[in-house]
Design a protein around this motif. Structure first.
Motif, short mmCIF file in Angstrom:
data_model
loop_
_atom_site.label_atom_id
_atom_site.label_comp_id
_atom_site.label_asym_id
_atom_site.label_seq_id
_atom_site.Cartn_x
_atom_site.Cartn_y
_atom_site.Cartn_z
N SER A 60 0.84 -1.19 0.00
CA SER A 60 0.00 0.00 0.00
C SER A 60 0.88 1.24 0.00
CB SER A 60 -0.93 0.00 1.22
OG SER A 60 -0.18 0.03 2.42
N ALA A 61 0.32 2.33 -0.49
CA ALA A 61 1.06 3.60 -0.54
C ALA A 61 0.13 4.74 -0.22
CB ALA A 61 1.69 3.80 -1.92
N GLU A 62 0.62 5.69 0.57
CA GLU A 62 -0.15 6.89 0.89
C GLU A 62 0.82 8.04 1.16
OE1 GLU A 62 -0.78 6.06 5.67
OE2 GLU A 62 -2.48 5.92 4.30
N SER A 63 0.34 9.28 1.00
CA SER A 63 1.20 10.46 1.13
C SER A 63 0.72 11.36 2.26
CB SER A 63 1.22 11.26 -0.18
OG SER A 63 1.82 10.52 -1.20
N ASN A 64 1.68 12.07 2.86
CA ASN A 64 1.37 13.17 3.76
C ASN A 64 2.12 14.40 3.26
OD1 ASN A 64 4.05 12.92 4.69
ND2 ASN A 64 3.44 11.50 6.30
N GLU A 65 2.26 15.40 4.10
CA GLU A 65 2.87 16.66 3.65
C GLU A 65 4.34 16.51 3.28
OE1 GLU A 65 2.20 19.62 6.56
OE2 GLU A 65 0.03 19.67 6.29
N MET A 66 5.07 15.60 3.96
CA MET A 66 6.51 15.51 3.75
C MET A 66 6.95 14.24 3.03
SD MET A 66 8.00 16.95 7.36
CE MET A 66 9.68 16.69 6.78
N PHE A 67 6.29 13.10 3.33
CA PHE A 67 6.75 11.82 2.82
C PHE A 67 5.62 11.05 2.14
CE2 PHE A 67 9.84 12.72 6.16
CZ PHE A 67 11.03 12.37 5.55
N THR A 68 6.03 10.15 1.27
CA THR A 68 5.14 9.12 0.74
C THR A 68 5.56 7.80 1.36
OG1 THR A 68 4.70 10.24 -1.35
CG2 THR A 68 4.41 7.86 -1.31
N ARG A 69 4.60 7.13 1.95
CA ARG A 69 4.88 5.89 2.68
C ARG A 69 4.43 4.69 1.86
NH1 ARG A 69 2.73 4.50 8.81
NH2 ARG A 69 2.99 2.24 8.73
N ILE A 70 5.34 3.72 1.68
CA ILE A 70 5.02 2.47 0.99
C ILE A 70 5.19 1.33 1.98
CG2 ILE A 70 5.57 0.95 -0.94
CD1 ILE A 70 6.77 3.34 -2.39
N ASP A 71 4.09 0.61 2.27
CA ASP A 71 4.12 -0.50 3.21
C ASP A 71 4.14 -1.83 2.45
OD1 ASP A 71 3.98 1.16 5.42
OD2 ASP A 71 1.79 1.17 5.44
N VAL A 72 4.99 -2.73 2.90
CA VAL A 72 5.03 -4.09 2.38
C VAL A 72 4.77 -5.03 3.56
CG1 VAL A 72 6.38 -5.88 1.24
CG2 VAL A 72 6.64 -3.49 0.54
N SER A 73 3.57 -5.62 3.61
CA SER A 73 3.17 -6.48 4.73
C SER A 73 3.02 -7.91 4.25
CB SER A 73 1.85 -5.98 5.33
OG SER A 73 1.92 -4.62 5.70
N ASP A 74 3.41 -8.85 5.10
CA ASP A 74 3.25 -10.27 4.76
C ASP A 74 2.65 -11.02 5.94
OD1 ASP A 74 5.35 -11.37 6.54
OD2 ASP A 74 6.74 -10.34 5.20
N THR A 75 2.30 -12.27 5.70
CA THR A 75 1.76 -13.14 6.75
C THR A 75 2.76 -14.24 7.07
OG1 THR A 75 0.62 -14.43 5.04
CG2 THR A 75 -0.63 -12.66 6.10
N GLY A 76 4.04 -13.89 7.04
CA GLY A 76 5.10 -14.88 7.19
C GLY A 76 5.45 -15.21 8.63
N ILE A 77 6.70 -15.67 8.82
CA ILE A 77 7.12 -16.20 10.12
C ILE A 77 7.37 -15.11 11.14
CG2 ILE A 77 8.14 -18.24 9.05
CD1 ILE A 77 10.87 -16.90 9.29
N GLY A 78 7.54 -13.86 10.69
CA GLY A 78 7.75 -12.76 11.61
C GLY A 78 9.18 -12.70 12.14
N ILE A 79 9.45 -11.65 12.90
CA ILE A 79 10.78 -11.40 13.46
C ILE A 79 10.65 -11.15 14.95
CG2 ILE A 79 12.85 -9.94 13.32
CD1 ILE A 79 11.86 -9.11 10.50
N GLN A 80 11.53 -11.71 15.73
CA GLN A 80 11.50 -11.49 17.17
C GLN A 80 11.77 -10.03 17.49
OE1 GLN A 80 13.97 -14.25 19.32
NE2 GLN A 80 13.26 -16.02 18.14
N LYS A 81 11.13 -9.54 18.56
CA LYS A 81 11.20 -8.12 18.90
C LYS A 81 12.64 -7.65 19.12
CE LYS A 81 9.33 -4.75 22.19
NZ LYS A 81 8.45 -4.57 23.37
N GLU A 82 13.45 -8.47 19.80
CA GLU A 82 14.82 -8.07 20.11
C GLU A 82 15.72 -8.08 18.87
OE1 GLU A 82 14.22 -12.41 21.35
OE2 GLU A 82 13.17 -10.49 21.51
N GLU A 83 15.27 -8.68 17.77
CA GLU A 83 16.08 -8.73 16.55
C GLU A 83 15.75 -7.60 15.58
OE1 GLU A 83 15.35 -12.60 14.96
OE2 GLU A 83 16.96 -13.53 16.12
N LEU A 84 14.66 -6.87 15.82
CA LEU A 84 14.22 -5.85 14.87
C LEU A 84 15.29 -4.78 14.63
CD1 LEU A 84 10.46 -5.16 15.66
CD2 LEU A 84 11.43 -5.97 13.52
#
Length: 357
Positions: free
Chosen positions: A264-288
């Motif tokens: 998905s993509a959306e814009s605000n005043e300064m940036f355009t944000r592009i999100d890439v989301s999946d339903t995969g295995i995920g990442i542990q919080k401490e590894e982010l």
């Protein structure tokens, strides 16, 4: 502290000094008049004393202001001469200004020498990268060509064909690794200049998806795109597409068959944000906070093929364009990586942010 700050500071100190000076003079004159009475001669002397003190204070204030202004003008001229390599102004006089000028010239000379050394090292790195790229492509291409020729031999046994397929597979991985490292080295060495223009991001997203679609389809992974065709960002179409491809490649790799990838993509005043989301295995919080490091691979990702350079390369491409990337994830529920691209010209940043999902 800049010269304007010095001037403002001087004005504040001068105001405080003037107020204290007036209070002391007025207090002195009033006290004398009160103690000695209202004798005409005494009053005249008091007025004369106050006038002389005020005149003296004014002269002192004007002289000090002239000295400071003259000093700041001298420093400004001295810096300008040093920057442009013109003749020195003080000629090694035994003054504080001469000492300051000498130190400034030494600093500029050292800085120029460092810049020349960096430029020399940069050119050396450029030559080295070009040599590595050229010297590795030739033998690797030969290995892949001979492997393909051998594969066409009909009398090969089953085990030999399996080994031959493995050679081709590993050669392709090696080629990808060398290509990625050369790209990364060229980016870091400044050999590649990204041409950022304000253009719709849907074309960049579509190009990235087209390179990964076959792989996603083979795993039964659906790809959904939600992007207004008019949504724009200032970016390099080719390189940003490659950055998105790296995110999509990871999403396909770490998502089980039948999963979903949403873009998905959306814009605000300064940036355009592009999100890439999946339903995969995920990442542990401490590894982010580590996932954008070079060659880093999380514990859950070690069972999958990869070398840990894709996200680092993506972060580098985005930061060079003045953007940044964030990550949010939850184990066994998926990962969302967000690219923020500037909508207008901005100063390059070299940062990334991570946050838990």
């Amino acid at each position: 502290m800049t010269s304007s700050k010095y001037v403002r500071s001087f004005k504040r100190y001068n105001l405080v000094f003037s107020v204290i000076f007036l209070l002391l003079v007025s207090g002195y004159a009033g006290t004398v008049s009160f103690l000695e009475g209202e004798h005409p001669a005494l009053l005249e002397l008091t007025v004369l004393f106050v006038s002389c003190m005020l005149l003296l204070g004014g002269v002192r204030n004007w002289t000090l202001r002239r000295q400071i202004t003259s000093f700041m003008d001298s420093v400004d001229e001295m810096v300008d001469r040093a920057i442009h390599g013109r003749e020195k102004m003080t000629h090694f006089d035994e003054t504080s200004l001469s000492s300051l000028e000498h130190k400034l010239w030494r600093y500029i000379e050292i800085n120029k020498a460092n810049e020349q050394n960096l430029e020399t090292e940069k050119n050396t790195i450029k030559e080295l990268i070009s040599d590595i790229s050229h010297q590795t492509k030739t033998p690797l291409s030969s290995i892949m060509m001979y492997s393909q020729l051998l594969a066409e031999t009909p009398e090969l046994s089953g085990n030999t064909r399996l080994l031959l397929n493995e050679i081709e597979s590993q050669s392709e991985k090696l080629e990808w690794l060398i290509t990625s490292l050369v790209k990364l080295s060229r980016l870091e060495a400044g050999m590649i200049t990204l041409q950022s223009t304000a253009s719709p991001v849907i074309e960049t997203i579509t190009r990235a998806v087209s390179h990964i679609y076959t792989r996603a389809e083979s795993k039964g992974i659906g790809i959904q795109i939600k992007c207004d065709p008019l949504t724009k960002a200032r970016h390099d179409h080719k390189w940003t597409s490659e950055a998105l491809f790296n995110l999509l490649e990871n999403a396909v790799k770490y998502t089980e068959a039948g999963g979903t990838i949403r873009i998905s993509a959306e814009s605000n005043e300064m940036f355009t944000r592009i999100d890439v989301s999946d339903t995969g295995i995920g990442i542990q919080k401490e590894e982010l906070r580590h996932i954008f490091k070079r060659f880093y691979r999380g514990c859950s990702a070690r069972d999958y093929e990869g070398i840990g350079i894709g996200l680092y390369l993506t972060q580098k491409i985005i930061s060079i364009q003045g953007g940044f990337i964030t990550a949010a994830s939850e184990v066994d529920k998926g990962t969302k990586l967000s690219i923020f691209l500037p909508k207008s010209k901005c100063v390059n940043t070299d940062r990334f942010q991570t946050q838990p999902g």
